[in-house]
Design an enzyme around this catalytic site. Structure first.
Site, PDB file in Angstrom:
ATOM      1  N   ASN A  75     163.685  61.721  24.613  1.00 48.99           N
ATOM      2  CA  ASN A  75     163.271  60.197  25.861  1.00 48.99           C
ATOM      3  C   ASN A  75     162.012  60.141  24.386  1.00 48.99           C
ATOM      4  O   ASN A  75     161.365  61.323  24.609  1.00 48.99           O
ATOM      5  CB  ASN A  75     163.422  60.625  27.382  1.00 48.99           C
ATOM      6  CG  ASN A  75     163.310  58.879  27.726  1.00 48.99           C
ATOM      7  OD1 ASN A  75     162.468  58.579  27.797  1.00 48.99           O
ATOM      8  ND2 ASN A  75     164.175  59.172  28.651  1.00 48.99           N
ATOM      9  N   HIS A 112     176.000  47.273  21.329  1.00 43.08           N
ATOM     10  CA  HIS A 112     174.841  47.268  22.250  1.00 43.08           C
ATOM     11  C   HIS A 112     176.194  46.554  24.194  1.00 43.08           C
ATOM     12  O   HIS A 112     175.678  46.836  24.817  1.00 43.08           O
ATOM     13  CB  HIS A 112     173.851  45.925  21.963  1.00 43.08           C
ATOM     14  CG  HIS A 112     173.057  45.853  23.176  1.00 43.08           C
ATOM     15  ND1 HIS A 112     171.882  46.683  22.959  1.00 43.08           N
ATOM     16  CD2 HIS A 112     172.707  44.598  24.151  1.00 43.08           C
ATOM     17  CE1 HIS A 112     171.117  46.028  24.275  1.00 43.08           C
ATOM     18  NE2 HIS A 112     172.021  44.906  24.418  1.00 43.08           N
ATOM     19  N   HIS A 165     174.215  53.625  27.233  1.00 42.14           N
ATOM     20  CA  HIS A 165     173.272  55.111  26.981  1.00 42.14           C
ATOM     21  C   HIS A 165     173.500  56.343  28.410  1.00 42.14           C
ATOM     22  O   HIS A 165     173.536  55.967  29.999  1.00 42.14           O
ATOM     23  CB  HIS A 165     171.761  55.328  26.712  1.00 42.14           C
ATOM     24  CG  HIS A 165     171.319  54.889  27.850  1.00 42.14           C
ATOM     25  ND1 HIS A 165     171.249  52.935  28.031  1.00 42.14           N
ATOM     26  CD2 HIS A 165     169.929  54.960  28.472  1.00 42.14           C
ATOM     27  CE1 HIS A 165     170.148  53.308  28.901  1.00 42.14           C
ATOM     28  NE2 HIS A 165     169.575  54.494  29.140  1.00 42.14           N
TER      29      HIS A 165
END
Length: 332
Positions: A75, A112, A165
């Protein structure tokens, strides 16, 4: 008449407010507009994320290049830092330590606009394998005591990016919520010499009131004391304390039922924001016959407000039995 229901694992009480009872359509709302502009998770932007930790990609392709089907990266704005020591210390009556841990992002697809419920079966399975791969690697670090896998979908559920995600955070302590479950399960096991999760599965399969879906290896239920409307748990039918010990056939079955349940939620609740998380046994604990890993899925349909924060009670306006029926009968 509202009902008070007690969670048999944590002893937490929930208010099932039947006077506020709602149908799925009462929660439905138009999905927010698609985000436009730059996305760091899309193919071609690999240099905009930290270097990948692992990726599922075509043979021969170099790391941090295109042609991947799944990537795991640190991250960029981690909640905890992986470098350093804990340096536990006291400050009067207060305890503190360095913010040590790992924080990773599992980018589930190069597309996406993908959603898990509509992805091919093998791609959903890849997501679960990535979770397992990362837990097995991080558990080698004896600084870590717990690893939580979680997914936030939608801005209301805490997602800052739309691209599909999920995330992983490893912590140097066992979080309170996980500890409550483990300790509650241990108390039940010490009293009855049985796993409470196995007993729940057995009773739910017999009663069939709150069963949403099942296959040979897994069952999805609306918990008896659901905190949130349409809350759903997915549990392996056979006793297994650690998610990372899941083997091939069980992982296939888990991916299928996860996709099915998310698909039913998308159909019934019109693509709601949601959170899901995987609760597994603490990493450093080996005597865990009492605990049973599972996935908790919580659509974000109501707000947690002052009463909940002040009391620890949750108010759920939908009977779990009704929620299970709506989801069970949804056709995909």
């Amino acid at each position: 008449m509202p009902q008070l229901r007690k969670d048999p694992i944590t002893s937490r009480w929930v208010i099932i407010s039947t006077e506020r009872g709602k149908r799925p359509s009462d929660f439905s709302a138009a999905p927010p507009p698609r985000q436009l502009g730059f996305c760091p998770f899309c193919p071609g932007n690999e240099d905009k994320t930290p270097p990948e930790i692992i990726a599922y990609r075509k043979d021969g392709n170099r790391p941090d290049r295109k042609e991947w089907s799944l990537r795991v990266v640190p991250n960029k704005f981690p909640a905890l830092q992986i470098e350093g020591d804990l340096d536990r210390a006291g400050e009067g009556i207060y305890d503190k330590m360095h913010g040590l841990g790992a924080h990773e992002v599992i980018i589930e697809s190069p597309n996406h606009n993908d959603v898990l419920s509509a992805m091919p079966d093998e791609r959903v399975e890849d997501v679960l394998w990535a979770y397992r791969d990362r837990i097995l690697d991080l558990k080698k670090d004896d600084r870590f005591r717990y690893i939580l896998i979680f997914k936030n979908r939608g801005e209301q559920a805490g997602a800052s990016l739309e691209h599909p995600h999920s995330q992983l955070i490893a912590t140097p302590i066992v979080p309170k919520r996980a500890r409550e479950e483990v300790d509650g399960a241990k108390a039940y096991f010490d009293y009855k010499d049985r796993c409470i999760f196995c007993d729940i599965i057995r009773q739910e399969l017999q009663q069939e009131l709150r069963v949403i879906a099942q296959n040979d290896e897994f069952v999805a239920i609306a918990p008896f004391a659901s905190r949130f409307p349409f809350e759903t748990w997915i549990l392996p039918k056979s006793h297994e304390p650690f998610f990372q010990d899941t083997q091939k056939q069980d992982m296939v079955s888990c991916s299928r039922i996860l996709k099915e349940v998310l698909g039913k939620m998308d159909r019934v609740l019109l693509n709601p924001p949601y959170n899901y998380l995987i609760h597994s046994s603490p990493l450093q604990e080996t005597e865990v016959d009492h605990y049973h890993w599972h996935i908790e899925i919580m659509p974000t349909l109501v707000k947690v407000a002052g009463f909940e924060w002040g009391t620890g009670f949750y108010i759920n306006p939908v009977l779990p039995e009704d929620a299970a029926k709506y989801l069970r009968e949804a056709r995909l």
